[in-house]
Design a protein around this motif. Structure first.
Motif, PDB file in Angstrom:
ATOM      1  N   ALA A  71       0.843  -1.198   0.000  1.00  0.00           N
ATOM      2  CA  ALA A  71       0.000   0.000   0.000  1.00  0.00           C
ATOM      3  C   ALA A  71       0.873   1.240   0.000  1.00  0.00           C
ATOM      4  CB  ALA A  71      -0.919   0.002   1.215  1.00  0.00           C
ATOM      5  N   LEU A  72       0.410   2.248  -0.717  1.00  0.00           N
ATOM      6  CA  LEU A  72       1.036   3.564  -0.735  1.00  0.00           C
ATOM      7  C   LEU A  72       0.018   4.569  -0.229  1.00  0.00           C
ATOM      8  CD1 LEU A  72       2.592   3.500  -4.339  1.00  0.00           C
ATOM      9  CD2 LEU A  72       3.710   2.884  -2.176  1.00  0.00           C
ATOM     10  N   ALA A  73       0.508   5.589   0.460  1.00  0.00           N
ATOM     11  CA  ALA A  73      -0.366   6.658   0.935  1.00  0.00           C
ATOM     12  C   ALA A  73       0.216   7.999   0.532  1.00  0.00           C
ATOM     13  CB  ALA A  73      -0.525   6.595   2.453  1.00  0.00           C
ATOM     14  N   GLY A  74      -0.626   8.832  -0.050  1.00  0.00           N
ATOM     15  CA  GLY A  74      -0.215  10.175  -0.410  1.00  0.00           C
ATOM     16  C   GLY A  74       0.710  10.192  -1.611  1.00  0.00           C
ATOM     17  N   GLY A  75       1.497  11.250  -1.691  1.00  0.00           N
ATOM     18  CA  GLY A  75       2.450  11.404  -2.781  1.00  0.00           C
ATOM     19  C   GLY A  75       1.830  12.023  -4.013  1.00  0.00           C
ATOM     20  N   ASN A  76       2.665  12.704  -4.782  1.00  0.00           N
ATOM     21  CA  ASN A  76       2.202  13.249  -6.053  1.00  0.00           C
ATOM     22  C   ASN A  76       2.329  12.172  -7.128  1.00  0.00           C
ATOM     23  OD1 ASN A  76       4.922  13.169  -6.794  1.00  0.00           O
ATOM     24  ND2 ASN A  76       5.260  15.317  -6.319  1.00  0.00           N
ATOM     25  N   ALA A  77       1.926  12.485  -8.341  1.00  0.00           N
ATOM     26  CA  ALA A  77       1.907  11.487  -9.412  1.00  0.00           C
ATOM     27  C   ALA A  77       3.292  10.898  -9.664  1.00  0.00           C
ATOM     28  CB  ALA A  77       1.342  12.103 -10.689  1.00  0.00           C
ATOM     29  N   ALA A  78       4.327  11.739  -9.618  1.00  0.00           N
ATOM     30  CA  ALA A  78       5.688  11.249  -9.867  1.00  0.00           C
ATOM     31  C   ALA A  78       6.141  10.289  -8.770  1.00  0.00           C
ATOM     32  CB  ALA A  78       6.661  12.425  -9.979  1.00  0.00           C
ATOM     33  N   ALA A  79       5.827  10.602  -7.519  1.00  0.00           N
ATOM     34  CA  ALA A  79       6.217   9.739  -6.403  1.00  0.00           C
ATOM     35  C   ALA A  79       5.484   8.401  -6.465  1.00  0.00           C
ATOM     36  CB  ALA A  79       5.946  10.436  -5.071  1.00  0.00           C
ATOM     37  N   VAL A  80       4.211   8.448  -6.812  1.00  0.00           N
ATOM     38  CA  VAL A  80       3.438   7.212  -6.927  1.00  0.00           C
ATOM     39  C   VAL A  80       3.981   6.363  -8.069  1.00  0.00           C
ATOM     40  CG1 VAL A  80       1.166   6.253  -7.481  1.00  0.00           C
ATOM     41  CG2 VAL A  80       1.359   8.146  -5.860  1.00  0.00           C
ATOM     42  N   ALA A  81       4.248   6.972  -9.226  1.00  0.00           N
ATOM     43  CA  ALA A  81       4.768   6.233 -10.376  1.00  0.00           C
ATOM     44  C   ALA A  81       6.114   5.595 -10.060  1.00  0.00           C
ATOM     45  CB  ALA A  81       4.877   7.152 -11.591  1.00  0.00           C
ATOM     46  N   ALA A  82       6.995   6.347  -9.416  1.00  0.00           N
ATOM     47  CA  ALA A  82       8.318   5.804  -9.056  1.00  0.00           C
ATOM     48  C   ALA A  82       8.176   4.654  -8.062  1.00  0.00           C
ATOM     49  CB  ALA A  82       9.200   6.905  -8.481  1.00  0.00           C
ATOM     50  N   SER A  83       7.272   4.784  -7.125  1.00  0.00           N
ATOM     51  CA  SER A  83       7.057   3.723  -6.132  1.00  0.00           C
ATOM     52  C   SER A  83       6.470   2.473  -6.772  1.00  0.00           C
ATOM     53  CB  SER A  83       6.154   4.223  -5.010  1.00  0.00           C
ATOM     54  OG  SER A  83       6.764   5.298  -4.340  1.00  0.00           O
ATOM     55  N   LEU A  84       5.535   2.655  -7.704  1.00  0.00           N
ATOM     56  CA  LEU A  84       4.968   1.514  -8.419  1.00  0.00           C
ATOM     57  C   LEU A  84       6.039   0.798  -9.241  1.00  0.00           C
ATOM     58  CD1 LEU A  84       1.524   2.963  -9.570  1.00  0.00           C
ATOM     59  CD2 LEU A  84       1.926   1.232  -7.797  1.00  0.00           C
ATOM     60  N   ASP A  85       6.923   1.567  -9.885  1.00  0.00           N
ATOM     61  CA  ASP A  85       8.032   0.963 -10.633  1.00  0.00           C
ATOM     62  C   ASP A  85       8.930   0.154  -9.708  1.00  0.00           C
ATOM     63  OD1 ASP A  85       7.149   2.061 -13.015  1.00  0.00           O
ATOM     64  OD2 ASP A  85       8.615   3.706 -13.000  1.00  0.00           O
ATOM     65  N   TYR A  86       9.266   0.739  -8.562  1.00  0.00           N
ATOM     66  CA  TYR A  86      10.122   0.041  -7.600  1.00  0.00           C
ATOM     67  C   TYR A  86       9.464  -1.255  -7.128  1.00  0.00           C
ATOM     68  CZ  TYR A  86      12.233  -1.355  -3.245  1.00  0.00           C
ATOM     69  OH  TYR A  86      12.791  -2.114  -2.253  1.00  0.00           O
ATOM     70  N   LEU A  87       8.221  -1.169  -6.698  1.00  0.00           N
ATOM     71  CA  LEU A  87       7.533  -2.351  -6.174  1.00  0.00           C
ATOM     72  C   LEU A  87       7.359  -3.426  -7.245  1.00  0.00           C
ATOM     73  CD1 LEU A  87       4.894  -0.600  -3.904  1.00  0.00           C
ATOM     74  CD2 LEU A  87       6.874  -1.956  -3.152  1.00  0.00           C
ATOM     75  N   GLY A  88       7.141  -3.013  -8.483  1.00  0.00           N
ATOM     76  CA  GLY A  88       7.015  -3.970  -9.568  1.00  0.00           C
ATOM     77  C   GLY A  88       8.292  -4.745  -9.826  1.00  0.00           C
ATOM     78  N   ALA A  89       9.425  -4.134  -9.523  1.00  0.00           N
ATOM     79  CA  ALA A  89      10.727  -4.767  -9.756  1.00  0.00           C
ATOM     80  C   ALA A  89      11.322  -5.391  -8.494  1.00  0.00           C
ATOM     81  CB  ALA A  89      11.697  -3.732 -10.322  1.00  0.00           C
ATOM     82  N   ALA A  90      10.566  -5.404  -7.409  1.00  0.00           N
ATOM     83  CA  ALA A  90      11.070  -5.911  -6.121  1.00  0.00           C
ATOM     84  C   ALA A  90      10.226  -7.111  -5.693  1.00  0.00           C
ATOM     85  CB  ALA A  90      11.036  -4.806  -5.072  1.00  0.00           C
ATOM     86  N   PRO A  91      10.515  -8.297  -6.239  1.00  0.00           N
ATOM     87  CA  PRO A  91       9.638  -9.444  -6.012  1.00  0.00           C
ATOM     88  C   PRO A  91       9.543  -9.918  -4.560  1.00  0.00           C
ATOM     89  CG  PRO A  91      11.658 -10.134  -7.087  1.00  0.00           C
ATOM     90  CD  PRO A  91      11.663  -8.630  -7.065  1.00  0.00           C
ATOM     91  N   GLY A  92      10.450  -9.506  -3.698  1.00  0.00           N
ATOM     92  CA  GLY A  92      10.396  -9.945  -2.306  1.00  0.00           C
ATOM     93  C   GLY A  92       9.646  -9.002  -1.387  1.00  0.00           C
TER      94      GLY A  92
END
Length: 104
Positions: A71-92
């Motif tokens: 889960a993510l809370a808050g953040g602007n569009a860039a922060a959310v996009a970067a976090s989604l990219d990170y989580l997508g590439a972090a299988p653990g």
């Protein structure tokens, strides 16, 4: 990794938790049961929302392993996009509740 914007929750933490569990939990469980890793997107909330949000995502991660949910809370569009990219590439990484900054 799919995302799901959790919207329309009340401001009070207990009411928000009740609304999440009543309205959104069945949708989240269905997505996980269909084999979709998932990131829940919550609006920014003060510290009083952290406990129920973290407990929900941790229990969902246990319940639906090996599917991943965070889960993510808050953040602007860039922060959310970067976090989604990170989580997508972090299988653990699963069962995490991350509060994002509103800055670029």
């Amino acid at each position: 990794m799919q995302s799901l914007a959790i919207q329309g929750l009340p401001c009070a933490p207990l009411d928000a938790a009740a609304a999440f569990h009543g309205q959104w939990l069945p949708i989240v469980r269905e997505r996980l049961a269909q084999g979709q890793d998932l990131v829940l997107l919550f609006a920014a909330g003060d510290h009083s929302h952290r406990g129920w949000r973290l407990a929900a995502v941790q229990e969902l991660a246990r319940e639906h392993a090996p599917m991943r949910i965070n889960a993510l809370a808050g953040g602007n569009a860039a922060a959310v996009a970067a976090s989604l990219d990170y989580l997508g590439a972090a299988p653990g990484v699963t069962g995490q509740y991350l509060v994002l900054e509103e800055t670029a």
